[in-house]
Write a protein that holds these residues in place. Sequence first.
Motif, PDB file in Angstrom:
ATOM      1  N   ALA A 419      57.924  43.647  64.219  1.00 19.84           N
ATOM      2  CA  ALA A 419      58.412  42.264  64.172  1.00 19.84           C
ATOM      3  C   ALA A 419      58.529  41.769  62.731  1.00 19.84           C
ATOM      4  O   ALA A 419      59.493  41.074  62.370  1.00 19.84           O
ATOM      5  N   LEU A 488      67.540  39.734  69.212  1.00 17.53           N
ATOM      6  CA  LEU A 488      66.928  39.708  70.539  1.00 17.53           C
ATOM      7  C   LEU A 488      66.862  41.104  71.143  1.00 17.53           C
ATOM      8  O   LEU A 488      65.827  41.533  71.669  1.00 17.53           O
ATOM      9  N   PHE A 491      64.310  43.329  69.477  1.00 17.82           N
ATOM     10  CA  PHE A 491      62.951  42.949  69.843  1.00 17.82           C
ATOM     11  C   PHE A 491      62.575  43.560  71.189  1.00 17.82           C
ATOM     12  O   PHE A 491      61.497  44.135  71.357  1.00 17.82           O
ATOM     13  N   TYR A 492      63.512  43.455  72.149  1.00 14.20           N
ATOM     14  CA  TYR A 492      63.211  43.971  73.487  1.00 14.20           C
ATOM     15  C   TYR A 492      63.322  45.481  73.557  1.00 14.20           C
ATOM     16  O   TYR A 492      62.846  46.085  74.522  1.00 14.20           O
ATOM     17  N   ILE A 505      55.626  40.154  73.260  1.00 11.83           N
ATOM     18  CA  ILE A 505      56.997  40.200  72.762  1.00 11.83           C
ATOM     19  C   ILE A 505      57.675  38.852  72.977  1.00 11.83           C
ATOM     20  O   ILE A 505      58.350  38.323  72.070  1.00 11.83           O
ATOM     21  N   LEU A 509      58.782  36.790  69.812  1.00 12.48           N
ATOM     22  CA  LEU A 509      60.224  36.608  69.660  1.00 12.48           C
ATOM     23  C   LEU A 509      60.561  35.128  69.524  1.00 12.48           C
ATOM     24  O   LEU A 509      61.398  34.749  68.687  1.00 12.48           O
TER      25      LEU A 509
END
Length: 769
Positions: A419, A488, A491-492, A505, A509
Amino acid sequence: MPRRPPQYDDYRGAVQQIISSSSDTDYLDQLIPALKDATNSNRTASFMQSLSHYADEKEANIEQIGLTKHDEFLQSVNQLQTVREGTVALTSEILQLNQSIQASTEKLAAQKEKLVETKSIRQNIAEASEGLKESLKILHAVNQAHDLIRKRKYYAALKALDDLQNEHLIPTIQNKYATQHKLADIIQKSIPASQKAISDAVMNDLNTWLYRIRETSQFLGEVAFYHTSLRQKRQKERSEANPQLKTYSLNSAIELVFDESEEFDVLENDEVSVEFGPLFEAIHIHEALGQSEKFRQEYAATRRQQKDLLLPASISLIEDDENGLSSLLEAIAGFAIIEKATMRRSPNLRSPVDVDELWDSMIQSAMKLITKALDEVDNAEVVLKIKGVIALFIQTMDGWGYSVTALDNFLLTLFEKYAELLQRRFSEDFHEIVSTDDYMPMPIATLEEYEKVVNVTWFTPEKEPTIPCVLPFSQMYPLSCIDIRNFLNQFYFFADNHFQHPNVIDETLKKALDHLLSQKVCKILVERLNSQYLGQIVQILINLEYFETACRELELLLIQARSSTSAGGPIVLNATEEFRGNKKTAEKRIFELVNSKIDDLVETAEYDWMAPTLEAEPSSYMSTLTQYLSNIMTSTLLGLPREIKELIYFDALSHTANLILALPLNPNVKKINPNGVAALAKDVQYLSDFIDTLDNAPILKQNLDELQQTVLLMQTENPDEFYDIGVRNRKFGRVDAMSGPMILEKLTYSVQNPRNDRLANFSSRFGMK
């Protein structure tokens, strides 16, 4: 065997028996043994003495008898003489016979001695032969045991040694008459050495096996990883075919049932084969030797040493080579799989506690190595790849029954790094996008380009545009939307395959997205509001409007994407309010710039308040001002929403009216004649006519009420009406109670003739004369 000849202690009894013999045969039978005994025992003189003594006794008896019975005695003497002669002759014969017997006896004794000696030798040979046979049996058993050792048949060799002891050595040692006692004792003492040789040989084979296992561990782990990746692929295909299966992870009961048809033995397949024979043989040998506990400790110590050799001093997370993460985790996986397989096959050798202790030690060491190497990683894609390898490792070892809780928690540390790098990279991207934007409406040349922009943004046109067209936002908005979507997705991506903390998460996020939009987009846009270029400020306002819409859409998107473990309820981005709030800041900045321009234009107003003649045209500043307002509304402010444009118009006209109203109230203006009032009235009317051309004119004209009523007051023929409350409220209600009297005091109804002095207009302007 021949009868043993009698032995005599006293020959007197023997002589009595000889003399009293009933026959010659008996006489000889009694005489010969006595002579042989006397000869053999060298007591011939004693024997002769006994005979003489017996003869003397008989002579005395005879002599006694002769004295009493003379005739008979004489007769007896004669007879005795005859007997004596016969005795002498017999004695002579006996002596001869004795010598003959003695010679025969000596010869017989010599022969018997040879016979005895021969029998003894034969017996010794027989005993030696029997002993040799027994010894050969023992030696054969010994040789057989050592031959089995050479053939690496260690358990059979140990059994042979055990049989050698029980069947040969121990019975021989316990038999005190056995001739192989010494040999048996020597071999018995060598048994421990032979057993140790077997133990050493078995341990050598085991160490060779352990070395091969250590060398095979990484490849074994690689095969296990590959098998897990195939399972992941099959599970993904099943999930795509049946969305209900998406909730079931790898190693779940459902997945295992579905995958039953794809049985695969990691330890025995086409790629690798792990044979546990040497280990089992070593276990059996040491059990037979009664050294199971010792062997268990030595094996455990050896595996700990191998574990230490397995872990390098450092690893590289950048390059996937032999010192890379994959190699390390494959080696650990192979090592742990061997341990678990060993425990399942031999619970007495490796207990769950031993195996778990080694596993925990390896995992802790691996996590320390990875954490240390993470400092060198500055690319989010590399971290994502690291996560994929660790996730594969976790799923593989979870299938073997190992605890992966520590690794699952370690993924949180990895996610924090991921992150952080994502935020850093996208922060730079957003900063570059916002900083390099031209702040101009985005031109669209083709339909394909238009569709791409619509697909990546949250822009919904009211109607299908005519291509080519111009979109209201600048290029930074679609570029930022692309980055937001990528942000996005990436991140996923971290949650794919395996991640037990999806709620982290979701929360991270939200915070990261808030930070990027607030600090890297909104903040920079607000900083750009210091620009003096109205078009740029207007574009920033439009962009803020669309970013606010994007934030609201992102909130809905985050709600849809969040995991079931996250808290319910709405998601609110702080950036949404920041964009909304800073729209007001941008509007104020537009007001400031428009009003600043109006200030500049009104400052150019050159009213001659004491003009000698009437002005035929409106002032140039007024025509310029209205033209400016018209231009910005049809060009610079065209892209703004209607309500904002009306608000800008309203504020600009209000500001304009206040500035114009302040002109006659200026302390430097001393007098104002009717021509000056007419000029002001003409400009106010021009401004009013301009407003009439605008949309929503009635509301906009309210800004001129005070100015128009003030001009009307200046034009009134009866100034006293202002001081009449009723009339003032009806005709001059918007005129300030303080400003009205000041205006009235400056009014004069006389008009001077024109003067040739070029400064006349200058002085009369300000009422100096």
